[in-house]
Write a protein that holds these residues in place. Structure first.
Motif, PDB file in Angstrom:
ATOM      1  N   ALA A 139      26.149 -21.273  22.644  1.00 51.03           N
ATOM      2  CA  ALA A 139      25.614 -22.587  22.264  1.00 51.03           C
ATOM      3  C   ALA A 139      25.657 -22.756  20.739  1.00 51.03           C
ATOM      4  N   ILE A 140      25.530 -21.653  20.022  1.00 50.07           N
ATOM      5  CA  ILE A 140      25.570 -21.723  18.551  1.00 50.07           C
ATOM      6  C   ILE A 140      27.022 -21.720  18.047  1.00 50.07           C
ATOM      7  N   LEU A 141      27.807 -20.756  18.545  1.00 50.49           N
ATOM      8  CA  LEU A 141      29.134 -20.518  17.957  1.00 50.49           C
ATOM      9  C   LEU A 141      30.181 -21.532  18.398  1.00 50.49           C
ATOM     10  N   TRP A 183      19.947 -18.138   9.587  1.00 51.90           N
ATOM     11  CA  TRP A 183      19.748 -19.413  10.294  1.00 51.90           C
ATOM     12  C   TRP A 183      19.193 -19.107  11.682  1.00 51.90           C
ATOM     13  N   ASN A 184      18.343 -19.992  12.156  1.00 54.88           N
ATOM     14  CA  ASN A 184      17.788 -19.881  13.503  1.00 54.88           C
ATOM     15  C   ASN A 184      17.674 -21.276  14.102  1.00 54.88           C
ATOM     16  N   ARG A 185      17.858 -21.360  15.433  1.00 57.45           N
ATOM     17  CA  ARG A 185      17.801 -22.672  16.100  1.00 57.45           C
ATOM     18  C   ARG A 185      16.485 -23.380  15.788  1.00 57.45           C
ATOM     19  N   THR A 186      15.385 -22.685  15.989  1.00 54.00           N
ATOM     20  CA  THR A 186      14.078 -23.273  15.687  1.00 54.00           C
ATOM     21  C   THR A 186      13.774 -23.032  14.214  1.00 54.00           C
ATOM     22  N   PRO A 187      13.582 -24.108  13.456  1.00 53.05           N
ATOM     23  CA  PRO A 187      13.346 -23.922  12.019  1.00 53.05           C
ATOM     24  C   PRO A 187      12.026 -23.184  11.756  1.00 53.05           C
ATOM     25  N   GLY A 188      11.932 -22.607  10.585  1.00 52.53           N
ATOM     26  CA  GLY A 188      10.672 -21.992  10.156  1.00 52.53           C
ATOM     27  C   GLY A 188      10.623 -20.489  10.347  1.00 52.53           C
ATOM     28  N   ARG A 189      11.503 -19.958  11.223  1.00 49.68           N
ATOM     29  CA  ARG A 189      11.470 -18.506  11.490  1.00 49.68           C
ATOM     30  C   ARG A 189      12.028 -17.703  10.307  1.00 49.68           C
ATOM     31  N   ASP A 190      12.595 -18.429   9.318  1.00 47.23           N
ATOM     32  CA  ASP A 190      13.190 -17.721   8.180  1.00 47.23           C
ATOM     33  C   ASP A 190      12.217 -17.588   6.999  1.00 47.23           C
ATOM     34  N   CYS A 222      22.612 -12.380  16.677  1.00 46.76           N
ATOM     35  CA  CYS A 222      21.673 -11.618  17.509  1.00 46.76           C
ATOM     36  C   CYS A 222      20.671 -12.580  18.134  1.00 46.76           C
ATOM     37  N   VAL A 223      21.033 -13.096  19.299  1.00 49.17           N
ATOM     38  CA  VAL A 223      20.149 -14.015  20.030  1.00 49.17           C
ATOM     39  C   VAL A 223      19.917 -13.481  21.439  1.00 49.17           C
ATOM     40  N   VAL A 224      19.214 -14.252  22.259  1.00 48.99           N
ATOM     41  CA  VAL A 224      18.707 -13.693  23.519  1.00 48.99           C
ATOM     42  C   VAL A 224      19.823 -13.266  24.480  1.00 48.99           C
ATOM     43  N   ASN A 225      20.907 -14.066  24.541  1.00 56.09           N
ATOM     44  CA  ASN A 225      22.019 -13.732  25.437  1.00 56.09           C
ATOM     45  C   ASN A 225      23.247 -14.535  25.013  1.00 56.09           C
ATOM     46  N   ASP A 232      24.717 -17.014  26.517  1.00 55.71           N
ATOM     47  CA  ASP A 232      24.580 -18.478  26.644  1.00 55.71           C
ATOM     48  C   ASP A 232      24.093 -19.034  25.310  1.00 55.71           C
ATOM     49  N   ALA A 233      23.121 -18.348  24.728  1.00 52.97           N
ATOM     50  CA  ALA A 233      22.571 -18.794  23.438  1.00 52.97           C
ATOM     51  C   ALA A 233      23.607 -18.627  22.330  1.00 52.97           C
ATOM     52  N   ALA A 234      24.303 -17.471  22.324  1.00 51.93           N
ATOM     53  CA  ALA A 234      25.321 -17.237  21.285  1.00 51.93           C
ATOM     54  C   ALA A 234      26.416 -18.301  21.381  1.00 51.93           C
ATOM     55  N   LEU A 291      22.700 -14.925  12.272  1.00 48.22           N
ATOM     56  CA  LEU A 291      22.336 -16.055  13.126  1.00 48.22           C
ATOM     57  C   LEU A 291      21.399 -15.543  14.210  1.00 48.22           C
ATOM     58  N   GLY A 292      20.229 -16.138  14.300  1.00 53.08           N
ATOM     59  CA  GLY A 292      19.241 -15.694  15.290  1.00 53.08           C
ATOM     60  C   GLY A 292      18.152 -14.909  14.592  1.00 53.08           C
ATOM     61  N   LEU A 293      16.952 -15.480  14.580  1.00 52.49           N
ATOM     62  CA  LEU A 293      15.837 -14.820  13.886  1.00 52.49           C
ATOM     63  C   LEU A 293      14.664 -14.582  14.836  1.00 52.49           C
ATOM     64  N   GLY A 294      15.002 -14.021  15.997  1.00 49.41           N
ATOM     65  CA  GLY A 294      13.952 -13.457  16.855  1.00 49.41           C
ATOM     66  C   GLY A 294      13.514 -12.151  16.190  1.00 49.41           C
ATOM     67  N   ALA A 316      26.078  -3.385  20.396  1.00 52.36           N
ATOM     68  CA  ALA A 316      24.796  -3.314  21.105  1.00 52.36           C
ATOM     69  C   ALA A 316      23.833  -2.488  20.273  1.00 52.36           C
ATOM     70  N   ILE A 317      22.575  -2.892  20.325  1.00 50.89           N
ATOM     71  CA  ILE A 317      21.528  -2.159  19.602  1.00 50.89           C
ATOM     72  C   ILE A 317      20.701  -1.414  20.647  1.00 50.89           C
ATOM     73  N   MET A 318      20.576  -0.110  20.483  1.00 46.48           N
ATOM     74  CA  MET A 318      19.947   0.700  21.525  1.00 46.48           C
ATOM     75  C   MET A 318      18.539   1.148  21.183  1.00 46.48           C
TER      76      MET A 318
HETATM   77  P1  NDP Z   1      15.023 -12.586  21.997  1.00 44.13           P
HETATM   78  O1  NDP Z   1      15.874 -11.802  22.968  1.00 44.13           O
HETATM   79  O2  NDP Z   1      13.848 -13.271  22.527  1.00 44.13           O
HETATM   80  O3  NDP Z   1      15.963 -13.655  21.223  1.00 44.13           O
HETATM   81  C1  NDP Z   1      15.384 -14.612  20.416  1.00 44.13           C
HETATM   82  C2  NDP Z   1      16.449 -15.349  19.671  1.00 44.13           C
HETATM   83  O4  NDP Z   1      17.335 -16.053  20.571  1.00 44.13           O
HETATM   84  C3  NDP Z   1      15.835 -16.404  18.772  1.00 44.13           C
HETATM   85  O5  NDP Z   1      16.579 -16.474  17.578  1.00 44.13           O
HETATM   86  C4  NDP Z   1      16.010 -17.659  19.609  1.00 44.13           C
HETATM   87  O6  NDP Z   1      15.980 -18.852  18.859  1.00 44.13           O
HETATM   88  C5  NDP Z   1      17.398 -17.412  20.140  1.00 44.13           C
HETATM   89  N1  NDP Z   1      17.747 -18.306  21.240  1.00 44.13           N
HETATM   90  C6  NDP Z   1      17.272 -18.283  22.498  1.00 44.13           C
HETATM   91  N2  NDP Z   1      17.842 -19.267  23.228  1.00 44.13           N
HETATM   92  C7  NDP Z   1      18.692 -19.932  22.402  1.00 44.13           C
HETATM   93  C8  NDP Z   1      19.592 -21.009  22.564  1.00 44.13           C
HETATM   94  N3  NDP Z   1      19.756 -21.632  23.743  1.00 44.13           N
HETATM   95  N4  NDP Z   1      20.308 -21.422  21.494  1.00 44.13           N
HETATM   96  C9  NDP Z   1      20.170 -20.781  20.300  1.00 44.13           C
HETATM   97  N5  NDP Z   1      19.367 -19.747  20.077  1.00 44.13           N
HETATM   98  C10 NDP Z   1      18.639 -19.305  21.118  1.00 44.13           C
HETATM   99  O7  NDP Z   1      14.505 -11.660  20.813  1.00 44.13           O
HETATM  100  P2  NDP Z   1      15.128 -10.443  19.970  1.00 44.13           P
HETATM  101  O8  NDP Z   1      15.374 -10.947  18.600  1.00 44.13           O
HETATM  102  O9  NDP Z   1      14.207  -9.306  20.119  1.00 44.13           O
HETATM  103  O10 NDP Z   1      16.480 -10.024  20.664  1.00 44.13           O
HETATM  104  C11 NDP Z   1      17.749 -10.473  20.257  1.00 44.13           C
HETATM  105  C12 NDP Z   1      18.795  -9.612  20.949  1.00 44.13           C
HETATM  106  O11 NDP Z   1      18.619  -8.260  20.537  1.00 44.13           O
HETATM  107  C13 NDP Z   1      18.699  -9.658  22.479  1.00 44.13           C
HETATM  108  O12 NDP Z   1      19.998  -9.703  23.026  1.00 44.13           O
HETATM  109  C14 NDP Z   1      18.023  -8.333  22.808  1.00 44.13           C
HETATM  110  O13 NDP Z   1      18.358  -7.848  24.092  1.00 44.13           O
HETATM  111  C15 NDP Z   1      18.592  -7.428  21.691  1.00 44.13           C
HETATM  112  N6  NDP Z   1      17.760  -6.248  21.447  1.00 44.13           N
HETATM  113  C16 NDP Z   1      16.420  -6.408  21.116  1.00 44.13           C
HETATM  114  C17 NDP Z   1      15.625  -5.293  20.932  1.00 44.13           C
HETATM  115  C18 NDP Z   1      14.189  -5.434  20.550  1.00 44.13           C
HETATM  116  O14 NDP Z   1      13.510  -4.400  20.390  1.00 44.13           O
HETATM  117  N7  NDP Z   1      13.669  -6.626  20.336  1.00 44.13           N
HETATM  118  C19 NDP Z   1      16.159  -3.929  21.101  1.00 44.13           C
HETATM  119  C20 NDP Z   1      17.569  -3.887  21.358  1.00 44.13           C
HETATM  120  C21 NDP Z   1      18.326  -5.004  21.552  1.00 44.13           C
HETATM  121  P3  NDP Z   1      14.634 -19.738  18.827  1.00 44.13           P
HETATM  122  O15 NDP Z   1      13.751 -19.056  17.830  1.00 44.13           O
HETATM  123  O16 NDP Z   1      15.135 -21.065  18.417  1.00 44.13           O
HETATM  124  O17 NDP Z   1      14.056 -19.731  20.213  1.00 44.13           O
END
Ligand code: NDP
Length: 298
Positions: free
Chosen positions: A82-84, A39-46, A73-76, A78-80, A16-19, A127-129
Motif C-alpha cells: 500500500a505504501i510502495l 515516514w509513517n502512515r499515521t502522522p506523529g509517530r516520528d 518495516c510495517v505490519v505485513n 499488504d501494508a508495504a 518507512l514504518g514507525l511501529g 527478516a528480523i528474528m
Molecule cells: P506492527 O507489526 O504493528 O506494524 C506497525 C506498522 O505497520 C506501523 O508503522 C503501521 O502504521 C504500519 N501499517 C499497518 N497497516 C498499514 C497500512 N495498511 N498501510 C501503511 N502502513 C501500515 O509493529 P512492529 O513495528 O513491531 O513490526 C513491524 C514488522 O517487524 C512486522 O512485520 C513484525 O512482524 C516485524 N518484527 C517485529 C518484532 C517486534 O519485536 N516488534 C520482532 C521481529 C520482527 P500506522 O502507525 O499508520 O498504523
C-alpha cells in the motif's frame, strides 16, 4: 558512482514504518550517525525520532527520495504494498534500493521482488528474528536475501543496526522461509507454554513455581535441534532412548489432565495426532522428528 555519492549512499537511510520495530531501526541508524529520514502512515509517530535528529518526511515519496536506501518495516506486505506501489513512490524509488524487513510469506517476498524489478527498483528482502530491545545491540539477529552484490553494497548501513547479519542467498523468498520456520517453532512453543500454565494453575502450581523447571525444559531444546538436524536432512530417525510410542503415551497424559480440568487440549491433541499418524505408518520405533518426514508426504 562517484566517491562523493558513494559516501552519501552509505551515510543516509530512509525508514518507512514507525511501529515499535521501525522506530527501533530508525533509532539505531540515528545512534550510528546516519542521516535518517522517516515516514509513517499515521502522522506523529516520528516525534521522538525527529527530536533526536531524524528528518520527518511529509510523504512516503519525499522520504524515499532522500536516501539511496529505504528500509521498510510495517505490519505485513499488504501494508508495504500500500505504501510502495503508489506511482509517486515507485517513481521516486527508481534506481534506488529497498530493503524490506517486513515479515510475511516467501511468496509475498517473491511477488514484491518481481514488482520491484518491473519498476527498476533494486530489492533485498530480510527478516528480523529478535525483539525491538535488541536492535542496535550485539543481540540483534537479521536475515537477508537477494542479489549478493547489492547486499554487499548496503551492508555498511545495515551494520548500523548492530547484531549479526546473515545473507542466506540470492533466492528472494529465503529470508521469509527461515522466518516462517523459526516463528513456527516460537509460536507453537509459546502456545505450549500458555497451555502448560493453565494446566499447572488448575493443579495449584503457580507460573513462578514452574518457571525454573520450565527454563530447564527450554534448555533441552537447543541441543536437540542440533542433534536431530542431520536425522531430518538424511532421513534416519533413530528412536533409541525415546521412540514415538513412548512420546504419545506422555502426550496422552497431558490431554487427560487438561480435559479433566475442562481445559481445551486442542494443541496437544493435534501434536499427539501427528505422532499417532507416524506410528500408524509403521514408524513407532523412530524418534519424534520422523513426524517432519510424515507431514512432508502430505
Ligand atoms: P506492527 O507489526 O504493528 O506494524 C506497525 C506498522 O505497520 C506501523 O508503522 C503501521 O502504521 C504500519 N501499517 C499497518 N497497516 C498499514 C497500512 N495498511 N498501510 C501503511 N502502513 C501500515 O509493529 P512492529 O513495528 O513491531 O513490526 C513491524 C514488522 O517487524 C512486522 O512485520 C513484525 O512482524 C516485524 N518484527 C517485529 C518484532 C517486534 O519485536 N516488534 C520482532 C521481529 C520482527 P500506522 O502507525 O499508520 O498504523
Amino acid at each position: 558512482m562517484s566517491s562523493a555519492s558513494m559516501h552519501s549512499e552509505q551515510s543516509s537511510v530512509t525508514v518507512l514504518g514507525l511501529g515499535p520495530m521501525g522506530r527501533a531501526l530508525a533509532g539505531a541508524f540515528l545512534d550510528a550517525g546516519l542521516r535518517t529520514t522517516v515516514w509513517n502512515r499515521t502522522p506523529g509517530r516520528d516525534r521522538e525520532l525527529v527530536g533526536r535528529g531524524a528528518v520527518g518526511a511529509r510523504s512516503a515519496e519525499e522520504a524515499v527520495a532522500a536516501s539511496g536506501l529505504t528500509v521498510v518495516c510495517v505490519v505485513n506486505y499488504d501494508a508495504a504494498d500500500a505504501i510502495l506501489r503508489r506511482d509517486a513512490v515507485a517513481g521516486a524509488l527508481k534506481g534506488r534500493t529497498v530493503v524490506n524487513l517486513t515479515a510475511d510469506t516467501p511468496n509475498r517476498a517473491r511477488d514484491a521482488a518481481d514488482w520491484a524489478a518491473g519498476h527498476g527498483i533494486r530489492y533485498l528482502d530480510g527478516a528480523i528474528m529478535t525483539p525491538t530491545t535488541t536492535i542496535g545491540t550485539p543481540a540483534a539477529v537479521f536475515l537477508h536475501c537477494g542479489p549478493a552484490e547489492l547486499y554487499r553494497e548496503h551492508r555498511p548501513v545495515l551494520d548500523a543496526l548492530g547484531g549479526t547479519h546473515t545473507h542466506l542467498g540470492e533466492e528472494i523468498g529465503r529470508a521469509a522461509a527461515y522466518d516462517i520456520a523459526l516463528l513456527d517453532i516460537f509460536w507453537t512453543a509459546m502456545a505450549g507454554y500458555a497451555h502448560a500454565l493453565a494446566v499447572a494453575r488448575a493443579e495449584g502450581v503457580t507460573a513462578r513455581e514452574l518457571a525454573p523447571f520450565a527454563k530447564g525444559i527450554g534448555a533441552i531444546l537447543p541441543p536437540l535441534f542440533e542433534e536431530t538436524a542431520a536425522e531430518a536432512d538424511d532421513g534416519s530417525f533413530s528412536g533409541e532412548g525415546n521412540p514415538l510410542t513412548s512420546a504419545v503415551s506422555s502426550m496422552a497424559h497431558i490431554v487427560h489432565t487438561s480435559e479433566a480440568h475442562g481445559i481445551d487440549a486442542g494443541v496437544m491433541r493435534a501434536a499427539e495426532g501427528m505422532a499417532r499418524r507416524a506410528i500408524g505408518r509403521g514408524h513407532g520405533a523412530d524418534g519424534f522428528i520422523r513426524i517432519a518426514e510424515v507431514l512432508g508426504r502430505g
